[in-house]
Design an enzyme around this catalytic site. Structure first.
Site, PDB file in Angstrom:
ATOM      1  N   HIS A 162      90.346  57.513  34.123  1.00 58.23           N
ATOM      2  CA  HIS A 162      91.571  57.316  33.348  1.00 58.23           C
ATOM      3  C   HIS A 162      91.492  58.046  32.010  1.00 58.23           C
ATOM      4  O   HIS A 162      92.401  58.785  31.630  1.00 58.23           O
ATOM      5  CB  HIS A 162      91.796  55.820  33.129  1.00 58.23           C
ATOM      6  CG  HIS A 162      93.006  55.515  32.308  1.00 58.23           C
ATOM      7  ND1 HIS A 162      92.944  55.344  30.953  1.00 58.23           N
ATOM      8  CD2 HIS A 162      94.305  55.415  32.655  1.00 58.23           C
ATOM      9  CE1 HIS A 162      94.161  55.113  30.491  1.00 58.23           C
ATOM     10  NE2 HIS A 162      95.003  55.144  31.508  1.00 58.23           N
ATOM     11  N   GLY A 474      97.511  65.418  46.108  1.00 57.78           N
ATOM     12  CA  GLY A 474      96.878  64.647  45.028  1.00 57.78           C
ATOM     13  C   GLY A 474      95.378  64.777  45.257  1.00 57.78           C
ATOM     14  O   GLY A 474      94.750  63.925  45.888  1.00 57.78           O
ATOM     15  N   CYS A 539      98.944  68.512  42.457  1.00 58.31           N
ATOM     16  CA  CYS A 539      99.067  67.911  41.125  1.00 58.31           C
ATOM     17  C   CYS A 539      97.813  67.148  40.739  1.00 58.31           C
ATOM     18  O   CYS A 539      97.793  66.459  39.729  1.00 58.31           O
ATOM     19  CB  CYS A 539     100.305  67.028  41.029  1.00 58.31           C
ATOM     20  SG  CYS A 539     100.252  65.636  42.163  1.00 58.31           S
TER      21      CYS A 539
END
Ligand code: PEP
Ligand code: MG
Length: 582
Positions: A162, A474, A539
């Site tokens: 993250h 992804g 992406c």
């Protein structure tokens, strides 16, 4: 030299011209003069900083020595990073020794006071202080603190953790996964290299090398010279691959557009739920007992989402915007502090124990492989319906305001693994979208596509393409699921793989073309066999890595999407891929 050895000097300048003309590049030459006679010892292409590389390439074109195509091919895209972010003052850096090292997760240099919580980062920042946020790992709850910080340092996490992903998106320097830090978050202190650090102590971190320094190393801001724009302009003439950006806010989207992005390839909608005024409604939704209660909470979120999407469409001025529906597992949104749990309990008319029981019920052993992605839409269709309404209503409003733009929403469903599963969610999205468009009495085209993030989706791409109007790879999740490595924990053992020479690179940073790439190649071919007009992009974080961009060009993707500050790198890498493949 000209005064002492005029003849040797005249000869030397001639030799310089000859060599530069021959090699058609800036030369680093060694020579000596003995008894007035010139001897050339060696010549080679000179090493250069990123700034100098751009200047030299432009000079060579202006002097007629190189074509613009050759100039574009001469620049190493990886070096552009240093032009876009602050760096340490070179002299001060030379005089400093790192006290520790983590992963260089988001480039740039930062120096500031240590803080341990997002709130402290905001508080110090409000007082005009520069801060480095030090956390075990970050979660979406830390967003405000991450925004306020000059740099982010985490004990855990890899290149797609993250902290790393969000920091790169913001263009904020980040060093992740420094396991040598002994962290005591509760008492706001950590130990590194035998020294204890407290809130307010200065540290400096380098997000390119991963180095961590004790004390202050001054930073200097990035400067982008006019040569940068010339090289980028040429690159755009050669590339065929489009470059989009991963952006969740109009500010990020605008920055990316300035850096040349041609659209948004990934808007992670969950990042919009964490703002103060929305998180309360979102938590109410999670803690609802009935569909009606959930819908009532979602109705509160709908206007916020719609406004956010309108702002994104405005910022993109008619360029494509792909909006991805809710992806993370719900436990990421629930409160952790006692005070927040109490607030939620009061708002819901429930007891603190009830809320704690709901939070406990959301616990999963493997959340990354758990109740997330479109699985949330299958179990809570009302979330996908609310998001569809928000996207379509926003698009309609912006289209009405700008007749000269074409606003054509691209709705992206994350984490599908089966065509029937995708159809189930897609049908719901289409029914909701069509009703909104009909009610508005407007013509509007939109597409519903999916992310390919699970090997089964890649393996059954021919089937998936019956439902999906576009694919977007992804590759963060696809790498995780293909290797069976957790993207958050792999950093702990990957070093051993590099030491043992099993791996040369972090597969989360540089696309594994042999395995993951093979799945992508097959999915593109099989998907297009079913639906020839299928458009495909990437992406995952690999979308901003030069060698991965080259691979994406080779397998026929239409676009790569990356964080705003990597857009120029992707533009240059895409141009070089096109030039190399000629
Ligand atoms: C991915 O998995 O590559 C992706 C872009 O989605 P996220 O990083 O949000 O899981
Ligand atoms: Mg993903």
């Amino acid at each position: 030299m000209e005064q002492k050895f005029p003849e040797a000097f005249a000869e030397f300048t001639e030799v310089c011209k000859t060599l530069e003309n021959h090699y058609r590049d800036m030369q680093d030459m060694e020579f000596t003069v003995e008894h007035g006679k010139l001897f050339m010892l060696q010549t080679r292409n000179g090493k250069r900083t990123a700034q100098a590389a751009l200047q030299i390439a432009c000079d060579l074109v202006d002097e007629g020595m190189r074509t613009p195509e050759e100039a574009v091919a001469m620049i190493d895209p990886r070096n552009l990073d240093t032009l876009l972010h602050p760096q340490f003052d070179a002299k001060a850096l030379k005089a400093s020794e790192p006290m520790g090292k983590g992963l260089g997760a988001s480039p740039g240099a930062a120096c500031g006071k240590v803080v341990f919580t997002a709130d402290d980062a905001v508080a110090w920042n409000d007082k005009g202080e520069k801060v480095v946020l030090v956390r075990l790992e970050t979660s979406p709850e830390d967003i405000t603190g991450m925004k306020a910080a000059q740099g982010i340092l985490t004990v855990r996490g890899g290149m797609t953790s993250h902290a790393a992903v969000v920091a790169r998106g913001m263009g904020t320097c980040c060093v992740s996964g420094c396991g040598d830090i002994n962290m005591d978050e509760e008492n706001k202190r950590f130990t590194l290299a035998g020294k204890e650090f407290h809130e307010g102590d200065y540290i400096s971190i380098d997000g390119s090398t991963g180095n961590i320094y004790d004390g202050i190393i001054p930073t200097v801001d990035a400067t982008i010279a006019g040569t940068f724009g010339r090289i980028m302009g040429w690159a755009d003439e050669f590339r065929t691959l489009k470059v989009r950006t991963n952006a969740d806010t109009p500010a990020d989207a605008k920055k990316a557009r300035e850096l040349g992005a041609e659209g948004i390839g990934l808007c992670r909608t969950e990042h919009m739920f964490f703002e103060e005024d929305r998180i309360a409604a979102f938590r109410e939704m999670i803690c609802s007992d009935t569909v009606e209660e959930r819908e009532a909470a979602l109705d509160k979120i709908l206007p916020y989402q719609q406004n956010d999407f309108e702002a994104l469409y405005e910022a993109l001025e008619g360029c494509p915007v792909t909006i991805r529906f809710l992806d993370p597992p719900l436990h990421e949104f629930v409160p952790t502090e006692e005070e927040d749990i109490k607030k939620l309990a009061d708002a819901q008319g429930k007891s603190v124990e009830d809320i704690k029981a709901i939070i406990a019920s959301l616990h999963e052993f493997n959340p990354m492989m758990g109740h997330r992605g479109l699985r949330l839409a299958v179990t809570y269709p009302e979330i996908a319906k609310m998001q569809t309404k928000a996207v379509i209503r926003a698009a309609i409003n912006v289209q009405k305001a700008h007749a000269d733009w074409t606003v054509a929403p691209e709705i992206m469903i994350p984490l599908s693994c089966d065509t029937k599963e995708l159809k189930y969610v897609k049908d719901m999205v289409v029914a909701t979208a069509d009703a909104e468009i009909a009610a508005a009495g407007i013509e509007m085209k939109y597409e519903v596509g999916t992310m390919i993030e699970i090997p089964r989706a890649a393996l059954t791409a021919d089937e998936i393409a019956k439902e999906a109007e576009f694919f977007c790879f992804g590759t963060n999740d696809l790498t995780q699921m293909t290797y069976g490595f957790s993207r958050d924990d792999a950093g702990k053992f990957l070093d051993a793989y590099y030491d043992a020479k099993i791996f040369e690179n972090d597969p989360f940073a540089k696309l594994d073309q042999t395995g993951v790439g093979q799945l992508m190649k097959m999915a593109v071919a099989n998907g297009k066999a079913t639906r020839p007009e299928l458009h495909c992009g990437i992406c995952g974080e690999h979308g901003g890595d030069p060698s991965s961009v080259e691979f994406c060009h080779e397998i026929g993707l239409d676009y790569v999407s990356c964080s705003p500050f990597r857009v120029p790198i992707a533009r240059l890498a895409a141009a070089q891929a096109a030039i190399n493949s000629k």
